[in-house]
Design an enzyme around this catalytic site. Sequence first.
Site, PDB file in Angstrom:
ATOM      1  N   ASP A  21       0.815  -1.205   0.000  1.00 34.68           N
ATOM      2  CA  ASP A  21       0.000   0.000   0.000  1.00 34.68           C
ATOM      3  C   ASP A  21       0.860   1.271   0.000  1.00 34.68           C
ATOM      4  O   ASP A  21       1.934   1.291   0.597  1.00 34.68           O
ATOM      5  CB  ASP A  21      -0.895  -0.009   1.245  1.00 34.68           C
ATOM      6  CG  ASP A  21      -1.998   1.025   1.177  1.00 34.68           C
ATOM      7  OD1 ASP A  21      -2.348   1.453   0.066  1.00 34.68           O
ATOM      8  OD2 ASP A  21      -2.508   1.418   2.245  1.00 34.68           O
ATOM      9  N   ASN A  69     -10.399  -2.408  -6.693  1.00 34.93           N
ATOM     10  CA  ASN A  69      -9.539  -1.548  -7.511  1.00 34.93           C
ATOM     11  C   ASN A  69     -10.113  -1.275  -8.898  1.00 34.93           C
ATOM     12  O   ASN A  69      -9.694  -0.320  -9.575  1.00 34.93           O
ATOM     13  CB  ASN A  69      -8.142  -2.154  -7.658  1.00 34.93           C
ATOM     14  CG  ASN A  69      -7.303  -2.057  -6.401  1.00 34.93           C
ATOM     15  OD1 ASN A  69      -6.375  -2.844  -6.185  1.00 34.93           O
ATOM     16  ND2 ASN A  69      -7.630  -1.103  -5.527  1.00 34.93           N
TER      17      ASN A  69
END
Length: 246
Positions: A21, A69
Amino acid sequence: MNKIDDIADHNLPKHLAIIMDGNGRWAKQRGKHRVFGHENGVKTVRTVVENCVKIKIEYLTLYTFSTENWKRPKIEIDTLMRLLVSSLKKELKTFKKNNVRLNTIGSISSLPSRAYKELMEVMEKTKENTGMTLTLALSYGSREELQSAIKAISIKVKNNIISSDDIDETIINNHLYTHNLPDVDLLIRTSGEHRISNFLLWQIAYAELYFIDVFWPDFSEHHLVEAIKNYQNRERRFGKTSEQLI
């Protein structure tokens, strides 16, 4: 600075999973587009894979692209898919050199045809490798995975292939995307966020969690070694008392 040689060769995590991340925020700090962060994040992937091979981690699973996503801007999704294709092509030689077998989990049929084709080719060309298994979680969501497993098991019960009384952890495990992987021992998340984000919810039931306030492009050998050493100093009880482990 921590180095791989500083890691004791016992009590290593068999299965390491990483939520990679912070690429976008890393780029933003530098006044760049998110794409710049993803491009540099790919370099970190290579470093981490090679270091995990040296440490002798048996299974490494990377949260590469989640089902959520797909909601991102098209330009970012296209960039991520392009990077996936180019990275797989570039890394095939490295996989062979390091005896790494490529694996994947997730709804990969939803990937663009070119990305899907490249993924299948690299998996085929590395399937005989006997070293570390590198699993890319692509178009992956743990809730979707569990839904899929429940549906598959329900159909078998309906068709009298298995009895509902026989459903246990083993049967559930056998219907998950990760049926060929052991449970996660250590889960690392970069960027300072303290969330699991729908990643391997079943498989991390007894995993040790390690959150680090470093964006993924800056995650180095030092940080990886620090996480492994931290894991080695923890007591994993699996519901037992410390006295029972003696």
